[in-house]
Design a protein around this motif. Structure first.
Motif, PDB file in Angstrom:
ATOM      1  N   VAL A 124     123.606  31.927   4.978  1.00 58.30           N
ATOM      2  CA  VAL A 124     122.931  31.911   3.675  1.00 58.30           C
ATOM      3  C   VAL A 124     121.445  32.099   3.940  1.00 58.30           C
ATOM      4  O   VAL A 124     120.764  31.187   4.433  1.00 58.30           O
ATOM      5  N   GLU A 125     120.942  33.278   3.662  1.00 56.89           N
ATOM      6  CA  GLU A 125     119.548  33.614   3.934  1.00 56.89           C
ATOM      7  C   GLU A 125     118.920  34.232   2.697  1.00 56.89           C
ATOM      8  O   GLU A 125     119.539  35.038   2.002  1.00 56.89           O
ATOM      9  N   TYR A 126     117.674  33.847   2.459  1.00 60.23           N
ATOM     10  CA  TYR A 126     116.942  34.346   1.292  1.00 60.23           C
ATOM     11  C   TYR A 126     116.240  35.650   1.644  1.00 60.23           C
ATOM     12  O   TYR A 126     115.550  35.754   2.668  1.00 60.23           O
ATOM     13  N   GLU A 127     116.418  36.623   0.781  1.00 59.94           N
ATOM     14  CA  GLU A 127     115.708  37.896   0.933  1.00 59.94           C
ATOM     15  C   GLU A 127     114.577  37.943  -0.088  1.00 59.94           C
ATOM     16  O   GLU A 127     114.823  37.944  -1.298  1.00 59.94           O
ATOM     17  N   PRO A 128     113.319  37.943   0.352  1.00 59.59           N
ATOM     18  CA  PRO A 128     112.197  37.872  -0.590  1.00 59.59           C
ATOM     19  C   PRO A 128     112.182  39.054  -1.551  1.00 59.59           C
ATOM     20  O   PRO A 128     112.603  40.165  -1.216  1.00 59.59           O
ATOM     21  N   GLY A 129     111.654  38.791  -2.750  1.00 64.19           N
ATOM     22  CA  GLY A 129     111.531  39.827  -3.757  1.00 64.19           C
ATOM     23  C   GLY A 129     110.114  40.368  -3.832  1.00 64.19           C
ATOM     24  O   GLY A 129     109.262  40.134  -2.976  1.00 64.19           O
ATOM     25  N   LEU A 130     109.854  41.076  -4.913  1.00 59.44           N
ATOM     26  CA  LEU A 130     108.555  41.716  -5.083  1.00 59.44           C
ATOM     27  C   LEU A 130     107.431  40.701  -5.277  1.00 59.44           C
ATOM     28  O   LEU A 130     106.290  40.959  -4.899  1.00 59.44           O
ATOM     29  N   LEU A 131     107.735  39.541  -5.860  1.00 58.63           N
ATOM     30  CA  LEU A 131     106.697  38.533  -6.053  1.00 58.63           C
ATOM     31  C   LEU A 131     106.182  38.021  -4.711  1.00 58.63           C
ATOM     32  O   LEU A 131     104.977  37.767  -4.553  1.00 58.63           O
ATOM     33  N   ALA A 132     107.070  37.834  -3.760  1.00 63.91           N
ATOM     34  CA  ALA A 132     106.644  37.386  -2.434  1.00 63.91           C
ATOM     35  C   ALA A 132     105.829  38.459  -1.728  1.00 63.91           C
ATOM     36  O   ALA A 132     104.825  38.171  -1.068  1.00 63.91           O
ATOM     37  N   ARG A 133     106.233  39.688  -1.871  1.00 65.07           N
ATOM     38  CA  ARG A 133     105.508  40.785  -1.223  1.00 65.07           C
ATOM     39  C   ARG A 133     104.114  40.976  -1.833  1.00 65.07           C
ATOM     40  O   ARG A 133     103.183  41.394  -1.145  1.00 65.07           O
ATOM     41  N   ALA A 134     103.979  40.673  -3.128  1.00 60.81           N
ATOM     42  CA  ALA A 134     102.700  40.874  -3.806  1.00 60.81           C
ATOM     43  C   ALA A 134     101.739  39.714  -3.653  1.00 60.81           C
ATOM     44  O   ALA A 134     100.601  39.801  -4.127  1.00 60.81           O
ATOM     45  N   HIS A 135     102.148  38.629  -3.008  1.00 67.12           N
ATOM     46  CA  HIS A 135     101.276  37.461  -2.864  1.00 67.12           C
ATOM     47  C   HIS A 135      99.970  37.852  -2.184  1.00 67.12           C
ATOM     48  O   HIS A 135      99.962  38.528  -1.152  1.00 67.12           O
ATOM     49  N   ARG A 136      98.844  37.472  -2.808  1.00 66.68           N
ATOM     50  CA  ARG A 136      97.483  37.771  -2.353  1.00 66.68           C
ATOM     51  C   ARG A 136      97.161  39.263  -2.423  1.00 66.68           C
ATOM     52  O   ARG A 136      96.260  39.746  -1.734  1.00 66.68           O
ATOM     53  N   GLY A 137      97.892  39.959  -3.267  1.00 66.79           N
ATOM     54  CA  GLY A 137      97.640  41.385  -3.440  1.00 66.79           C
ATOM     55  C   GLY A 137      97.684  41.777  -4.902  1.00 66.79           C
ATOM     56  O   GLY A 137      97.437  40.965  -5.803  1.00 66.79           O
TER      57      GLY A 137
END
Length: 716
Positions: A124-137
């Motif tokens: 069971v592993e979490y795959e980050p979404g666009l919100l995580a990728r956009a952090h500080r950007g």
């Protein structure tokens, strides 16, 4: 990686002379707490180009190598689900620009279970979404007005809270999600709801320059970039570097900036003067004024800082209903800024000067609690209270030009209409306004569709209650049905636990039933038989109410009118309900009734839209009294046209505009010919229908209200 057009070349000006779009984008990068920027403008005005170029002028950030969540190494409170990290893993990288497609799913935005690893290894592993990728950007949404409302709410909530929490598919993850949200939109394709508009910190309206010299300069720069991208970027590199240094310096200066009590009271006075709802505008204005001050190298907020903050933060918060255009009265703004703000409150324990016997305490004086008292029997003054009923309004009443008739009198507009089939002379059209819209009945399309998410008719959609499963991998995994499909090819039972063998053909995704958006096509009779003042007001109010309902349900709308000798498509199908409302308001009435032409025009529009989008199911709303007087054999041709529409098999509603004690019932006959639901114009109001049912039940006299058709499944 393609070469990006420079931000300074888009603006075409120096950093000290930014246009409203450039200024709003720069200020929100200095103070991301402002809440992002919404850029509204016509097509071809470099909205997307400017946003994509913004990331290149932002200062680089420090991150940990291998950290998918871009946590800040200098923030002791920052956490990352991928952590902890060694200090040696620290590195510097440019700010990311993450683009959110209009068709993105909620799983893609928030992140979800890593499906491949869950099925292959049981992890069971979490795959980050666009919100995580956009952090500080930067998180950029082009055509944000076409994004589904639940995704817009999700983005704005994350931008306001600075965190994203995911609780789904057996995973529980919380991570930082602080980003600069930028949305662009073309108002012709539909508006954002006022509630969503308010969640954007700043908004700007842009348009292409009308000066030929400026337009030629824009074309010249673009052609030079297309000819030599690298050389063009190198030419603008010094200005880009200066922008980066100024943004970094302004961010450092922001911690030292000060908003004194007088400036804060001035901001509150401006927001109160424009009667904006809530306190979000005050907070955004304060943050924007501080960012504007530090951008110009100051640590104290001035009158100009507050003025610029108001021009960016207030226009979209002035809307009182969905059909109001954003805007701000700059003369009123200057007047409010020039007024002395109220004195600050006294310190705790200080009751202030004695006001019992001083000037202004008499009975004829005006205090903060209300207007000055007046002699008994005199009419109340409205000169200083623009909200009072007798006050002068800047918006004239739309029906002022119509003649007044006393009860029992008959105006020229209410003259008896000619019998069906007879010719009526063309009369000049007159514009009759609508009354305030009401909550209409919910009109839906029969059956179950597969259109885009909306709020009107039943459909197989991405959201909604789960009603089954289907083979495939595109969608939300239905784990139980997947395991059931896999059970058929498992080997003999083993003595101990073993891994379930899954094949790609075993995958099942959930089938959900939700609501879809529809094409609501209005076909409105604007002839002389509908031109009676009260009747046309009722009709326009009903159509306006249905338009408002279509706006809330994210429908596409079109408007066809027929009068005189022809029919015309006044508004081809579009998401811009506001344009339809304006066309309806300006619609004149008078002349003959070319009913056949109106129905045939509707047929052509429906056929074109069926080719463009086969999944967009239409709802045809014909507003007429059923009389056909346009040309030779008008009645026979109208019946033939009704048969043509009926063969299309579209859901149709006939709103009967006939009024008076003696009715011919022609609209009811037309509805029968079309296979449509028939509604009297006063039955469109959901509240009126509910009241009629309640009155009938309360009397207990056995009276009944005509049941609604299957296409009307309840109130909105």
């Amino acid at each position: 990686m393609p070469v990006q057009y420079p931000f300074s070349a888009v603006l075409g000006c120096a950093p000290d002379d930014l246009d409203p779009m450039g200024l709003a984008l720069v200020l929100t990068t200095i103070s991301p707490e402002i809440g992002g920027v919404l850029v509204r403008g016509e097509k071809g005005t470099a909205k997307s180009t400017a946003v994509r170029a913004l990331a290149a002028v932002l200062p680089e950030i420090d991150v940990y190598d291998g950290d998918r969540f871009s946590s800040d190494p200098d923030d002791p409170g920052a956490t990352s689900p991928d952590g902890p990290f060694a200090e040696e893993a620290r590195r510097t990288r440019p700010v990311r620009l993450v683009e959110l497609p209009v068709g993105a799913t909620e799983d893609r935005v928030l992140g979800s279970l890593h499906l491949e690893r869950a099925l292959s290894s049981g992890q069971v592993e979490y795959e980050p979404g666009l919100l995580a990728r956009a952090h500080r950007g930067l998180l950029y949404v082009d055509e944000v007005n076409l994004l589904h409302d639940h995704l817009v709410d999700l983005l704005l909530d994350a931008a306001a809270m600075g965190r994203s929490t995911v609780e789904r598919d057996g995973i529980s993850v919380e991570h930082d999600a602080r980003f600069i949200l930028v949305g662009t939109m073309n108002p012709e394709e539909g508006e954002l709801r006022p509630q969503l508009l308010d969640r954007f910190g700043l908004t700007v309206e842009i348009a292409a320059p009308r000066d030929p010299v400026q337009r030629a300069d824009v074309v010249r720069r673009r052609m030079r970039f297309d000819t030599d991208p690298a050389g063009f970027v190198a030419e603008h590199a010094p200005v880009e570097a200066d922008l980066t240094r100024r943004i970094a310096a302004a961010r450092d200066r922001l911690t030292k900036a000060h908003l004194d009590e007088r400036a804060l009271l001035t901001i509150a006075q401006v927001c109160a003067g424009f009667e904006v709802d809530g306190l979000r505008a005050d907070i955004v204005m304060a943050r924007t004024a501080l960012a504007h001050a530090v951008w110009h190298g100051r640590t104290e907020v001035t009158r100009e800082d507050i003025r610029q903050a108001a021009l960016l933060a207030l226009p979209h918060r002035r809307r009182r209903n969905p059909f109001d255009a954003p805007g701000i009265d700059e003369d009123l703004l200057d007047q409010l800024l020039d007024e002395d703000p109220p004195p600050p409150p006294p310190p705790p324990g200080d009751d202030g000067p004695d006001s019992g016997d001083g000037p202004g305490s008499g009975p004829d004086s005006r205090s903060d609690d209300g207007p000055a008292t007046q002699p008994e029997g005199s009419p109340p003054s409205t000169e200083s209270d623009p909200s009072s009923p007798g006050a002068d309004s800047s918006e004239p009443t739309r029906s002022e030009s119509a003649p007044h008739t006393e009860p029992g009198e008959q105006s020229a507009d209410d003259a008896p209409s000619p019998p069906p089939g007879s010719a009526a002379p063309d009369t000049p059209g007159q514009v009759i306004g609508a009354s305030a819209p009401y909550r209409p009945r919910l009109l839906t399309v029969t059956g179950v569709g597969e259109g885009s998410d909306g709020r009107r008719s039943r459909a197989i959609a991405q959201r909604g209650r789960r009603v089954g499963a289907r083979p495939g991998s595109n969608g939300s995994l239905h784990l139980v049905e997947t395991l059931k499909a896999a059970a058929g090819h498992q080997g003999p039972p083993a003595s101990g636990p073993r891994r379930v063998e899954l094949r790609s053909a075993d995958l099942r995704v959930a089938v959900r039933e939700g609501r879809e958006a529809n094409l609501v096509l209005f076909c409105v009779d604007a002839s002389g038989s509908m031109a009676a003042r009260r009747r046309m007001t009722q009709v326009k109010t009903a159509v306006l109410s249905l338009l408002l309902d279509a706006y809330r349900r994210r429908d596409k709308v079109g408007l066809i009118t027929f009068r005189g000798s022809a029919a015309s498509t006044d508004l081809p199908p579009t998401h811009s309900v506001e344009i339809a409302a304006r066309r309806l308001e300006e619609l004149p009435a008078g002349g003959r009734t070319p009913l056949a032409e109106g129905l045939l025009e509707a047929t052509e529009v429906l056929l074109r839209e069926r080719v463009r989008d086969p999944h967009l199911r239409p709802l045809l709303v014909v507003v007429t009294d059923g009389r056909a007087t346009g040309g030779r054999d008008a009645v026979a041709r109208s019946l033939q046209a009704a048969d043509v529409v009926a063969r299309l098999g579209v859901s149709t509603v006939v709103v009967d505009g006939e009024a008076g004690p003696f009715r011919l019932g022609l609209a009811r006959d037309l509805a029968g010919r079309l296979g449509a639901e028939h509604l009297a114009v006063d039955q469109v109001d959901a509240t009126a229908l509910t009241s009629a049912v309640s009155d009938s039940l309360g009397r207990g006299d056995g009276s009944r209200v005509a049941p609604a058709s299957r296409r009307s499944v309840g109130a909105a």
